[in-house]
Design a protein around this motif. Structure first.
Motif, short mmCIF file in Angstrom:
data_model
loop_
_atom_site.label_atom_id
_atom_site.label_comp_id
_atom_site.label_asym_id
_atom_site.label_seq_id
_atom_site.Cartn_x
_atom_site.Cartn_y
_atom_site.Cartn_z
N UNK A 211 4.00 0.17 -17.64
CA UNK A 211 3.99 1.55 -17.13
C UNK A 211 3.69 1.49 -15.64
N UNK A 212 4.66 1.95 -14.86
CA UNK A 212 4.52 1.94 -13.40
C UNK A 212 3.99 3.31 -12.98
N UNK A 213 2.83 3.34 -12.35
CA UNK A 213 2.27 4.61 -11.88
C UNK A 213 2.53 4.71 -10.38
N UNK A 214 3.32 5.70 -10.01
CA UNK A 214 3.86 5.73 -8.65
C UNK A 214 3.20 6.83 -7.82
N UNK A 215 2.65 6.43 -6.69
CA UNK A 215 1.97 7.38 -5.79
C UNK A 215 3.00 8.25 -5.08
N UNK A 216 2.56 9.40 -4.58
CA UNK A 216 3.50 10.31 -3.93
C UNK A 216 4.11 9.69 -2.66
N UNK A 217 5.27 10.21 -2.29
CA UNK A 217 5.94 9.71 -1.10
C UNK A 217 7.40 9.45 -1.38
N UNK A 218 8.05 8.81 -0.41
CA UNK A 218 9.51 8.62 -0.50
C UNK A 218 9.89 7.75 -1.69
N UNK A 219 9.06 6.76 -1.99
CA UNK A 219 9.40 5.86 -3.10
C UNK A 219 9.44 6.66 -4.40
N UNK A 238 5.73 6.80 -14.17
CA UNK A 238 5.17 8.15 -14.14
C UNK A 238 4.74 8.45 -12.71
N UNK A 239 5.10 9.66 -12.27
CA UNK A 239 4.74 10.08 -10.91
C UNK A 239 3.29 10.54 -10.90
N UNK A 240 2.57 10.14 -9.85
CA UNK A 240 1.19 10.61 -9.70
C UNK A 240 1.13 11.65 -8.60
N UNK A 241 0.17 12.56 -8.66
CA UNK A 241 -0.07 13.46 -7.52
C UNK A 241 -0.91 12.71 -6.47
N UNK A 242 -1.11 13.32 -5.31
CA UNK A 242 -2.08 12.75 -4.39
C UNK A 242 -3.45 12.78 -5.06
#
Ligand code: TRH
Length: 374
Positions: A211-219, A238-242
């Motif tokens: 499970x890849x937890x992705x921080x906000x931003x362009x990526x 899964x996208x994370x919020x700030x």
């Protein structure tokens, strides 16, 4: 000794400038110091520190420093941000001049040990008569160390990763590995996905569920719009919020592998004691290449050679730097987050923790006891 500190920070880009300055301010305040943090752009603190300032820290607009008459005992200029002239003139006018410290960028390159503690007497301009000293954070005993707040490891030991992840709306499936991703865009995303695809193969050829937890931003935006990109099978994201800075640390503690960048998240990944991959801040003149290699030389000096080769190859590949071994040795992020890498991360953290932290060293400097660092 309780002192008044004036910490200046200009936000050049990204979040590292404000992130480091905020950590420093909070850390000093937790040790009984009073800190005024002068920022030209405090907007990131809305999400980085939604709880507001702790006792002892005041965040002030950079522009207001020009008329400030009350100059602190210590003035910290972060990352060569050039203090306002009017403020410097008042520093020079103080009967007992403040200690003036330039807190530099973090690097493992050899110039850091040579330059840490050097003085720059001011012969002209508004600060004539003052003496500025260069403080270099670093990874060895002859440097200024790294920010590390008291009680960090105790807090980590008591941390409930599953509970924290659930609170964030993240449900880890049985046997799933968690990878956090905080990265610069954009070309390297394709490289990353390739490396991850190679690397999620286990000994039996099956892909390791991740499970890849992705921080906000362009990526994160790119992953949402996955035209031409695909995740390895058995991977989900899964996208994370700030997150607040405190929760960002929790993310690093909760993950099995952390992909971090810049300066502050890079340090925090080391304190997390988990395997990590560093994406260095890319510089147009290519200065980031030797900087990356210098860190790897130090960090991998004690590592088992096969692991060191794999880590080097993965890190170079992830940073878009040439590596003859990328195709073969980067082979396995499974391995670079495996037990040998996990043991190495803990060993490296223990080595770092044996050195005095940055705030302790700074406070020694200003109290006239330079300790080991001068
Ligand atoms: O944002 P960065 O790329 O900052 C960079 C580096 O400092 C670089 O060296 C410098 O030259 C450049 O800025 C100007 O990465 P860094 O240093 O990891 O800073 C990110 C900060 O943001 C860090 O304090 C953690 C914080 N953060 C949160 O608090 N919550 C979040 O959700 C995220 C993604 C980050």
């Amino acid at each position: 000794m309780k002192l008044q500190w004036d910490v200046f920070c200009r936000v050049i880009d990204n979040f590292g400038d404000v992130g480091v300055s905020w950590r420093l301010a909070c850390d000093l305040a937790s040790r009984g110091q009073t800190v005024r943090l002068w920022l030209d752009d405090a907007s990131a603190l809305r999400w980085m520190a939604p709880e507001g300032s702790p006792a002892g820290v005041a965040v002030l607009p950079w522009s207001a420093s020009g008329t400030e008459v009350n100059i602190g005992d210590v003035v910290v200029e972060t990352f060569g941000c050039e203090l306002p002239e009017a403020f410097v003139a008042r520093m020079a006018a103080r009967s007992v001049p403040p200690r003036w410290i330039n807190l530099e960028y973090l690097s493992a390159e050899s110039y850091v040990e040579r330059s840490h503690g050097l003085s720059s007497p001011q012969f002209s301009g508004p600060g004539a008569g003052l003496n500025k000293r260069f403080f270099y954070p670093g990874f060895t005993a002859k440097t200024g160390g790294l920010l590390r707040e008291p009680g960090l490891f105790e807090a980590q030991a008591q941390f409930d990763a599953s509970g924290w992840l659930a609170g964030l709306g993240v449900q880890r499936r049985p046997g799933e590995r968690i990878v956090s991703l905080f990265a610069y865009p954009p070309e390297s995303l394709t490289t990353l996905l390739k490396l991850l695809a190679q690397g999620s193969q286990m000994g039996n050829g099956a892909l390791e569920p991740t499970l890849l937890l992705v921080c906000p931003g362009k990526v994160q935006e790119q992953l949402r719009d996955m035209t031409g990109l695909s995740l390895p099978s058995a991977w989900r994201w899964q996208a994370l919020p700030y997150l607040s800075q405190r929760d960002f640390d929790h993310l690093l503690w909760a993950a099995d592998l952390n992909l971090v960048r810049g300066e502050d998240s890079f340090v925090r990944a080391q304190w997390a004691g988990k395997p990590f991959v560093w994406q260095i801040y890319p510089q147009a003149d290519g200065a980031h290449g030797p900087k990356l290699e210098a860190f790897m030389d130090l960090w991998l000096a004690q590592a088992e050679p096969a692991l060191a080769r794999q880590l080097r190859a993965l890190w170079r590949g992830w940073n878009g730097l040439p590596s003859s071994a990328v195709a073969g040795a980067a082979a396995s992020t499974g391995q670079v987050a495996g037990s040998a890498a996990a043991a190495h991360a803990l060993q490296w953290r223990a080595n770092l923790a044996a050195q005095p932290d940055l705030s302790t060293q700074l406070m020694r400097w200003v109290s006239g006891d330079p300790g080991k660092s001068s």
